[in-house]
Design an enzyme around this catalytic site. Structure first.
Site, PDB file in Angstrom:
ATOM      1  N   THR A  74      30.715  49.991   2.639  1.00  0.00           N
ATOM      2  CA  THR A  74      29.411  49.351   2.729  1.00  0.00           C
ATOM      3  C   THR A  74      29.677  47.848   2.760  1.00  0.00           C
ATOM      4  O   THR A  74      30.760  47.385   2.386  1.00  0.00           O
ATOM      5  CB  THR A  74      28.526  49.686   1.512  1.00  0.00           C
ATOM      6  OG1 THR A  74      29.245  49.380   0.319  1.00  0.00           O
ATOM      7  CG2 THR A  74      28.111  51.143   1.499  1.00  0.00           C
TER       8      THR A  74
ATOM      9  N   TYR B 284      16.989  46.070  21.680  1.00  0.00           N
ATOM     10  CA  TYR B 284      17.721  47.342  21.831  1.00  0.00           C
ATOM     11  C   TYR B 284      19.078  47.071  22.451  1.00  0.00           C
ATOM     12  O   TYR B 284      19.172  46.357  23.442  1.00  0.00           O
ATOM     13  CB  TYR B 284      16.934  48.317  22.722  1.00  0.00           C
ATOM     14  CG  TYR B 284      16.511  49.538  21.928  1.00  0.00           C
ATOM     15  CD1 TYR B 284      17.468  50.387  21.386  1.00  0.00           C
ATOM     16  CD2 TYR B 284      15.175  49.826  21.708  1.00  0.00           C
ATOM     17  CE1 TYR B 284      17.102  51.476  20.627  1.00  0.00           C
ATOM     18  CE2 TYR B 284      14.795  50.924  20.947  1.00  0.00           C
ATOM     19  CZ  TYR B 284      15.768  51.744  20.409  1.00  0.00           C
ATOM     20  OH  TYR B 284      15.413  52.816  19.661  1.00  0.00           O
TER      21      TYR B 284
ATOM     22  N   LYS C 257      28.025  45.471  -1.365  1.00  0.00           N
ATOM     23  CA  LYS C 257      28.400  45.504  -2.788  1.00  0.00           C
ATOM     24  C   LYS C 257      29.243  44.257  -3.104  1.00  0.00           C
ATOM     25  O   LYS C 257      28.723  43.162  -2.999  1.00  0.00           O
ATOM     26  CB  LYS C 257      29.104  46.821  -3.098  1.00  0.00           C
ATOM     27  CG  LYS C 257      28.185  48.032  -2.830  1.00  0.00           C
ATOM     28  CD  LYS C 257      28.794  49.335  -3.265  1.00  0.00           C
ATOM     29  CE  LYS C 257      27.826  50.484  -3.129  1.00  0.00           C
ATOM     30  NZ  LYS C 257      27.853  51.130  -1.811  1.00  0.00           N
TER      31      LYS C 257
ATOM     32  N   ASP D  94      37.389  55.346   1.314  1.00  0.00           N
ATOM     33  CA  ASP D  94      36.036  54.783   1.221  1.00  0.00           C
ATOM     34  C   ASP D  94      36.104  53.669   0.173  1.00  0.00           C
ATOM     35  O   ASP D  94      36.126  53.927  -1.032  1.00  0.00           O
ATOM     36  CB  ASP D  94      35.053  55.883   0.796  1.00  0.00           C
ATOM     37  CG  ASP D  94      33.641  55.352   0.579  1.00  0.00           C
ATOM     38  OD1 ASP D  94      33.451  54.123   0.578  1.00  0.00           O
ATOM     39  OD2 ASP D  94      32.730  56.185   0.400  1.00  0.00           O
TER      40      ASP D  94
ATOM     41  N   ARG E 174      22.683  44.914   3.537  1.00  0.00           N
ATOM     42  CA  ARG E 174      22.748  46.358   3.331  1.00  0.00           C
ATOM     43  C   ARG E 174      23.232  47.029   4.613  1.00  0.00           C
ATOM     44  O   ARG E 174      22.596  46.877   5.658  1.00  0.00           O
ATOM     45  CB  ARG E 174      21.333  46.825   2.982  1.00  0.00           C
ATOM     46  CG  ARG E 174      21.171  48.209   2.444  1.00  0.00           C
ATOM     47  CD  ARG E 174      19.951  48.269   1.566  1.00  0.00           C
ATOM     48  NE  ARG E 174      20.242  47.544   0.345  1.00  0.00           N
ATOM     49  CZ  ARG E 174      20.968  48.027  -0.668  1.00  0.00           C
ATOM     50  NH1 ARG E 174      21.454  49.253  -0.628  1.00  0.00           N
ATOM     51  NH2 ARG E 174      21.197  47.297  -1.735  1.00  0.00           N
TER      52      ARG E 174
ATOM     53  N   GLU F 168      21.880  49.713  22.641  1.00  0.00           N
ATOM     54  CA  GLU F 168      22.737  50.914  22.563  1.00  0.00           C
ATOM     55  C   GLU F 168      24.033  50.681  23.329  1.00  0.00           C
ATOM     56  O   GLU F 168      24.024  50.065  24.399  1.00  0.00           O
ATOM     57  CB  GLU F 168      22.000  52.120  23.150  1.00  0.00           C
ATOM     58  CG  GLU F 168      21.003  52.715  22.184  1.00  0.00           C
ATOM     59  CD  GLU F 168      20.266  53.903  22.760  1.00  0.00           C
ATOM     60  OE1 GLU F 168      20.487  54.252  23.942  1.00  0.00           O
ATOM     61  OE2 GLU F 168      19.461  54.487  22.028  1.00  0.00           O
TER      62      GLU F 168
END
Ligand code: PLP
Length: 418
Positions: A228, A53, A231, A202, A237, A55
């Protein structure tokens, strides 16, 4: 890939993964948004970093024990800034959709003011998150859209300027999921300046091309850029947000604590590995080859009588209007699937069919280029696609196509290790 532990714990999952490995090995992947990550990226995504974790952001965490995680995320940030030439990078978005959500929130002061967004229509090549009524973007924001010109099927910047002047959106969004031509981000900047709007780009589909100098970079011309990483960029991903310094704090706050909790640090480390790979000269050659392959495939399809939206491509993808050969997008996708060629059905501009069974298919070359295929293979593949689509009832044509697909897959393996 060592599957021993998965097999011992969960046979059903190990069986499905094994079958998926074989599917990837034995079919030709022509979905424009997909790719094969390197073994190094794959390995990193499967590390124990998934246990942690973290954060917050590097060196400012809400949990202890993050000294090594901080090294990974800090490297990912520094490399992302370097390869795109950005002032700020947030590498935590879990997906392109969450990156877009955070970017909208960052630029619109959490819905309190200026809620209008001008983006590209989904059925002309935009993405769901660019304002579709079934998506959070269409539900939370006031959306106005631009499309492509009916005759040229290309972006008409005068028309976009006209809409922007009339509608006065808070954000003008550039970028697309299914547009086969170059996008003029500098022009979007000019239109945004003339209309006092933020320019958000984008670049999910063309990020790899941009890093390798094969497409104009959006970063100098946009306030915020999302992409992203899976691609053309060929990473795990996920997604990242790049921005000018003045938006850095708003972007970071919008991701955490805004819309996400703990970041996926195994994926962030894999993004760092991908960005390091993108700095190599081989990556430039790879991106050049993607574009050459797309151009060759497009020419072969047209030479064999298929109709392409805009009559060709400048980037990694093309759209075929299959209604001209009396098929639908859904039927074409299924027929190609039967011979081991994977594409996706897609709306084409001014489509009078539905998204579930549109008039087109979208075809892209990033994944096959990763397998090492070049222009001569694209000619072979273009011929098979045309033959199969023009003779959907011929078992002979399908049989021949399947055997050529098998030969190509054997000659160009994906991972030697799986
Ligand atoms: N933006 C564009 C232009 C895309 O093409 C996509 C996905 O295809 C996304 C955003 C969304 O990315 P994700 O599927 O990771 O949510």
């Amino acid at each position: 890939m060592n599957m021993k532990n998965i097999k011992n714990t969960d046979r059903q999952i190990s069986e499905a993964v094994k079958n998926e490995i074989n599917r990837q090995k034995n079919t030709l992947e022509l979905i424009a948004s997909e790719n094969f990550v390197s073994s190094a990226v794959l390995e990193t995504a499967g590390t124990v970093l998934t246990n942690k974790y973290s954060e917050g952001y590097p060196f400012k965490r809400y949990y202890g024990g993050n000294q090594f995680i901080d090294i990974c995320e800090d490297l990912a940030i520094k490399r992302a800034k370097k390869i795109f030439g950005a002032e700020h990078a947030n590498v935590q978005p879990h997906s392109g959709s969450s990156a877009n959500m955070a970017a909208y929130f960052a630029l619109t002061d959490w819905l309190k003011k200026g809620r209008k967004i001008l983006g590209m229509r989904l059925d002309h090549g935009g993405h769901l998150t660019h304002g579709s009524p079934v998506n959070f973007s269409g539900k939370l924001f006031e959306i106005v859209s631009y499309g492509v010109d009916k005759k040229t099927q290309m972006l008409d910047y005068d028309e976009i300027r006209k809409i922007a002047k009339k509608e006065k959106p808070a954000i003008i969004l550039s970028g697309a999921s299914a547009y086969p031509r170059k996008i003029d981000f500098k022009m979007f900047r000019e239109i945004s300046d003339e209309t006092c709007a933020y320019h958000m780009a984008d670049i999910a589909h063309i990020a790899g091309l941009i890093v390798a100098g094969q497409h104009q970079n959006a970063v100098p011309y946009a306030d915020v850029v999302t992409t992203t990483t899976h691609k053309t960029l060929r990473g795990p991903r996920g997604a990242i947000i790049l921005s000018k310094k003045e938006h850095a704090e708003a972007v970071d706050k919008a991701i955490f604590p805004g819309i996400q909790g703990g970041p996926l640090e195994h994926i962030i480390a894999a993004k760092a590995v991908c960005f390091k790979e993108a700095m190599k000269p081989e990556f430039v050659e790879y991106q050049k080859q993607i574009v050459k392959n797309a151009r060759t495939l497009a020419e072969e399809l047209m030479n064999n009588g298929l109709t392409l939206v805009t009559d060709g491509t400048d980037n990694h993808l093309m759209l075929v209007d299959v209604t001209k050969i009396k098929l639908t997008g859904k039927a074409a996708e299924t027929i190609l699937d039967e011979v081991g060629i994977t594409v996706n059905k897609n709306m084409i501009p001014y489509d009078n069919r539905t998204p579930k069974d549109p008039s087109g298919i979208r075809i892209g070359t990033p994944a096959l280029t990763t397998r090492g295929m070049g222009e001569s293979e694209m000619k072979v593949i273009g011929k098979i696609i045309s033959d199969v689509l023009k003779n959907p009832d011929s078992n002979g044509v399908k049989l021949k196509a399947r055997s050529t697909v098998k030969e190509l897959c054997e000659e160009f393996p994906i991972y030697n290790t799986v």
